[in-house]
Design a protein around this motif. Structure first.
Motif, mmCIF file in Angstrom:
data_model
loop_
_atom_site.group_PDB
_atom_site.id
_atom_site.type_symbol
_atom_site.label_atom_id
_atom_site.label_comp_id
_atom_site.label_asym_id
_atom_site.label_seq_id
_atom_site.Cartn_x
_atom_site.Cartn_y
_atom_site.Cartn_z
ATOM 1 N N VAL B 82 0.846 -1.204 0.000
ATOM 2 C CA VAL B 82 0.000 0.000 0.000
ATOM 3 C C VAL B 82 0.879 1.251 0.000
ATOM 4 O O VAL B 82 0.690 2.167 -0.808
ATOM 5 N N ALA B 83 1.860 1.251 0.899
ATOM 6 C CA ALA B 83 2.697 2.438 1.043
ATOM 7 C C ALA B 83 3.518 2.695 -0.217
ATOM 8 O O ALA B 83 3.654 3.836 -0.662
ATOM 9 N N LEU B 84 4.043 1.624 -0.831
ATOM 10 C CA LEU B 84 4.859 1.801 -2.036
ATOM 11 C C LEU B 84 4.021 2.273 -3.212
ATOM 12 O O LEU B 84 4.417 3.181 -3.947
ATOM 13 N N VAL B 85 2.857 1.639 -3.385
ATOM 14 C CA VAL B 85 1.990 2.047 -4.500
ATOM 15 C C VAL B 85 1.617 3.518 -4.327
ATOM 16 O O VAL B 85 1.717 4.322 -5.258
ATOM 17 N N GLY B 86 1.208 3.871 -3.117
ATOM 18 C CA GLY B 86 0.787 5.251 -2.870
ATOM 19 C C GLY B 86 1.919 6.229 -3.093
ATOM 20 O O GLY B 86 1.756 7.273 -3.722
ATOM 21 N N SER B 87 3.091 5.864 -2.616
ATOM 22 C CA SER B 87 4.206 6.783 -2.629
ATOM 23 C C SER B 87 4.856 6.872 -4.015
ATOM 24 O O SER B 87 5.093 7.964 -4.530
ATOM 25 N N VAL B 88 5.114 5.701 -4.632
ATOM 26 C CA VAL B 88 5.890 5.686 -5.876
ATOM 27 C C VAL B 88 4.997 5.954 -7.093
ATOM 28 O O VAL B 88 5.340 6.763 -7.962
ATOM 29 N N ILE B 89 3.836 5.293 -7.146
ATOM 30 C CA ILE B 89 3.002 5.436 -8.338
ATOM 31 C C ILE B 89 2.138 6.688 -8.268
ATOM 32 O O ILE B 89 2.039 7.441 -9.234
ATOM 33 N N PHE B 90 1.537 6.927 -7.108
ATOM 34 C CA PHE B 90 0.603 8.059 -7.029
ATOM 35 C C PHE B 90 1.199 9.295 -6.369
ATOM 36 O O PHE B 90 0.538 10.309 -6.224
ATOM 37 N N LYS B 91 2.472 9.210 -5.988
ATOM 38 C CA LYS B 91 3.177 10.371 -5.430
ATOM 39 C C LYS B 91 2.420 11.048 -4.285
ATOM 40 O O LYS B 91 2.362 12.275 -4.200
ATOM 41 N N VAL B 92 1.819 10.240 -3.422
ATOM 42 C CA VAL B 92 1.184 10.827 -2.229
ATOM 43 C C VAL B 92 2.287 11.459 -1.388
ATOM 44 O O VAL B 92 3.299 10.813 -1.100
ATOM 45 N N PRO B 93 2.121 12.738 -1.026
ATOM 46 C CA PRO B 93 3.245 13.434 -0.383
ATOM 47 C C PRO B 93 3.657 12.866 0.984
ATOM 48 O O PRO B 93 4.822 12.920 1.349
ATOM 49 N N ARG B 94 2.678 12.325 1.737
ATOM 50 C CA ARG B 94 3.050 11.808 3.057
ATOM 51 C C ARG B 94 2.420 10.440 3.282
ATOM 52 O O ARG B 94 1.211 10.283 3.155
ATOM 53 N N VAL B 95 3.275 9.469 3.613
ATOM 54 C CA VAL B 95 2.831 8.083 3.725
ATOM 55 C C VAL B 95 3.400 7.458 5.000
ATOM 56 O O VAL B 95 4.585 7.604 5.291
ATOM 57 N N ALA B 96 2.544 6.766 5.755
ATOM 58 C CA ALA B 96 3.040 6.028 6.924
ATOM 59 C C ALA B 96 2.595 4.582 6.823
ATOM 60 O O ALA B 96 1.465 4.298 6.421
ATOM 61 N N ALA B 97 3.487 3.650 7.183
ATOM 62 C CA ALA B 97 3.167 2.224 7.150
ATOM 63 C C ALA B 97 3.429 1.621 8.509
ATOM 64 O O ALA B 97 4.484 1.847 9.112
#
Lengths: 155, 449
Positions: B82-97
């Motif tokens: 979840v965190a990788l998809v959000g961060s790398v593909i969708f460039k969500v600025p802030r991600v916590a796992a």
């Protein structure tokens, strides 16, 4: 710890003669240091005033609990004074002071002093006790108010 | 702020509820249909049914416009995806796992160092270890947080009937501590929290949070009637991930540790992984064994087996024997509410700690650090006062701060002080603010420049 353990008619003065904060603090210091030489009393008075400069020990409702240090064989001592007229003391509520408890201890007895301060401030939180003390007109009367209060409430 | 929370367990649902309460748009993703039904009933939050580790479900949740993504499922692998998809593909600025396995955590930290948004791993077990270590030097405390780089300590204590604080008026605290800031931040009485104001007094059986200069700790302990342990030694029950990591960290700081576990294999592994710790094979609820190993003289007793009821029993045994400070790992809200008043000094809940860490991350910005005090009902923030904010320039008595918000302490240059009604906050001051949880969302209005 009970007030009667360290307060006796010799360390209670009602009414106090002084009419300023400095005068009554000096009066109570002389009472507590009775028999000691002048420089010793001056030193005790100085530690008490240093504490007052930091912040007034007038905690409101007409009460002040000034305290300081000494080097004495008695590790801890207290005195009580009731001024004839309320005295300006820079208290936190701005009101003049009617009851003054003075505590001194040796440097290593800070814990005892801290506990005594907490205890006396809690005790004086009781309105009847406060009123009874402030209204006393002689040392004997003040001592009796304390004895009665301690008989009534285990503290 | 657009927020997506993946995972509707205790951690995810609590976070979703809190962040929605802060006024953010929150979408909660959960794949268990029964859980979704329950969440819909309990929470005022939009839910989406589906596997949050897949792109279509994340898109349905609005990942393309999300500002914050929190992956909180029970599975490290799912959270990682979840965190990788959000961060790398969708460039969500802030991600916590949320990641429990240290190896997953390490992997995620390496990814987090790559350019892109802000990414943090939240490890509930390590959060528990950190919490226990921060509590250890403050005997008797149920909770501890430190601010101003360690120059101000906020600690919660149960007031015993014999304590000198029982019956003390708050205004008299300054008589006892004239030279250093000591202040009551919050009081829990009769199961309810209050941020004190005006002429309040401390009563026996209150849970009181004090802010204090750390140098006053010994004086506080005298007044609280809390004693230190006879020996500077800690006993840990449970060679679990938390138990072994805690023992290692204590070893590293030079504290002798005795570790007890009834599983032989776990003992052997722990003995191999640790250097100086004395590992004992036996039951942590065996009274004779505890006495033999000196549980009565230790400064700290930590029960962190996987059996949370057993942890409670072990702590009660050790506490009655004389262990100075007891900690029980209890990750179950029903059980912890039951044991609250039994005399265990601190209940450690990794899941609630994860919630607090994730909230700290979510709320960062103007807020430098935040500590949620027990049960998350009172929050303490460190903020920097901005030019033009409502906080600045007027005397505090004229600010009109709502009830339930208290300015605890101010750091200006090198000086820390408790602000009074006539004081003014200057731009650039660092301020500790305590707020009842329901007021925390209004803090932004007050801080806004």
């Amino acid at each position: 710890m009970r007030l009667t353990e360290f307060l006796s008619p010799e360390t209670i003065k009602v009414p106090l003669e002084g009419t300023t904060k400095e005068e009554i603090l000096r009066e109570l210091v002389d009472l507590i240091c009775r028999g000691a030489d002048g420089p010793f009393c001056d030193d005790v008075y100085r530690t008490i005033m240093e504490r007052e400069w930091l912040m007034s020990s007038g905690i409101g409702q007409g009460i002040a609990l000034p305290h300081g240090f000494w080097t004495h064989e008695m590790p801890f001592a207290a005195a009580l004074g009731i001024p004839a007229q309320p005295i300006e003391f820079d208290s936190i509520d701005g009101k003049p002071v009617k009851i003054v408890f003075l505590l001194v201890c040796n440097e290593e007895q800070t814990n005892t002093k801290l506990r005594a301060l907490a205890r006396i401030s809690r005790l004086l939180h009781r309105k009847d006790f406060r009123k009874g003390l402030a209204a006393s007109t002689s040392t004997e009367e003040a001592m009796q108010v304390i004895v009665d209060e301690e008989a009534q409430h285990r503290i | 702020m657009q927020v997506i929370v993946v995972g509707g367990g205790l951690v995810g649902s609590t976070l979703a509820e809190k962040l929605a309460g802060d006024g953010h748009d929150v979408v909660l993703v959960e794949q268990n249909r029964e859980l979704i039904a329950d969440l819909n009933e309990r929470l005022d939050v939009q839910t989406i049914h589906g596997n949050g580790a897949t792109i279509p479900v994340l898109m349905k949740a609005g990942i393309e416009n999300a500002d914050l993504l929190l992956a909180t499922t029970n599975s490290d692998e799912a959270n990682m995806v979840v965190a990788l998809v959000g961060s790398v593909i969708f460039k969500v600025p802030r991600v916590a796992a949320r990641l429990r396995d240290p190896e997953h955590e390490e992997g995620f930290r390496r990814i987090a160092r790559e350019p892109g948004g802000e990414r943090v791993a939240i490890n509930p077990d390590m959060a528990a270890v950190d919490k226990i270590l921060s509590l250890m030097p403050v005997p008797g405390a149920v909770d501890v947080a430190s601010f101003f780089d360690g120059k101000l300590l906020v600690a919660g204590f149960h007031i015993k009937p014999g304590s000198e604080f029982a019956g003390l008026m708050l205004s008299h605290l300054r008589l006892l501590f004239p030279a250093t800031p000591v202040l009551v931040v919050a009081i829990r009485r009769d199961g309810r929290w209050r941020v004190p104001y005006g002429e309040d007094e401390i009563r026996a059986d209150d849970l009181v949070y004090f802010a204090m200069d750390p140098t006053e700790l010994d004086n506080m302990l005298v007044l609280l009637g809390v004693r230190r342990g006879a020996e500077r030694r800690v006993m840990v029950a449970g060679a679990t991930r938390i138990g072994v990591n805690l023992s290692r960290r204590l070893e590293e700081s030079g504290v002798p540790v005795t570790l007890i576990d009834e599983r032989r294999e776990a003992c052997e592994k722990a003995a191999a992984a640790l250097e100086d710790t004395l590992v004992i094979h036996g039951s942590p609820t065996d009274r004779e064994l505890l006495r033999e190993e000196g549980a009565d003289r230790v400064e700290g007793f930590v029960a962190c087996t996987d059996g949370h009821e057993e942890n409670v029993v072990a702590c009660l045994l050790a506490g009655r024997m004389g262990a100075a400070h007891t900690f029980a790992l209890v990750d179950n809200a029903a059980l912890s509410s039951l044991v609250g008043d039994l005399g265990i000094d601190a209940i450690i809940s990794p899941r609630l700690l994860s919630v607090s860490l994730a909230l700290q991350f979510a709320r960062k910005g103007r807020i430098k650090s935040v500590a949620a005090l027990l049960e998350d009902s009172v929050e303490v923030f460190e903020v920097e006062a901005a030019e033009g904010s409502r906080l600045v320039r007027s005397p505090l008595s004229k600010l009109g701060l709502p009830r339930g918000i208290l300015l605890v302490a101010v750091q200006r240059d090198d000086r820390i002080f408790i602000p009074g009604g006539d004081d003014r906050i200057e731009p650039g001051d660092h301020v500790i603010v305590a707020a009842a949880a329901e007021m925390a969302s209004r803090l932004d209005d007050i801080l806004e420049a």
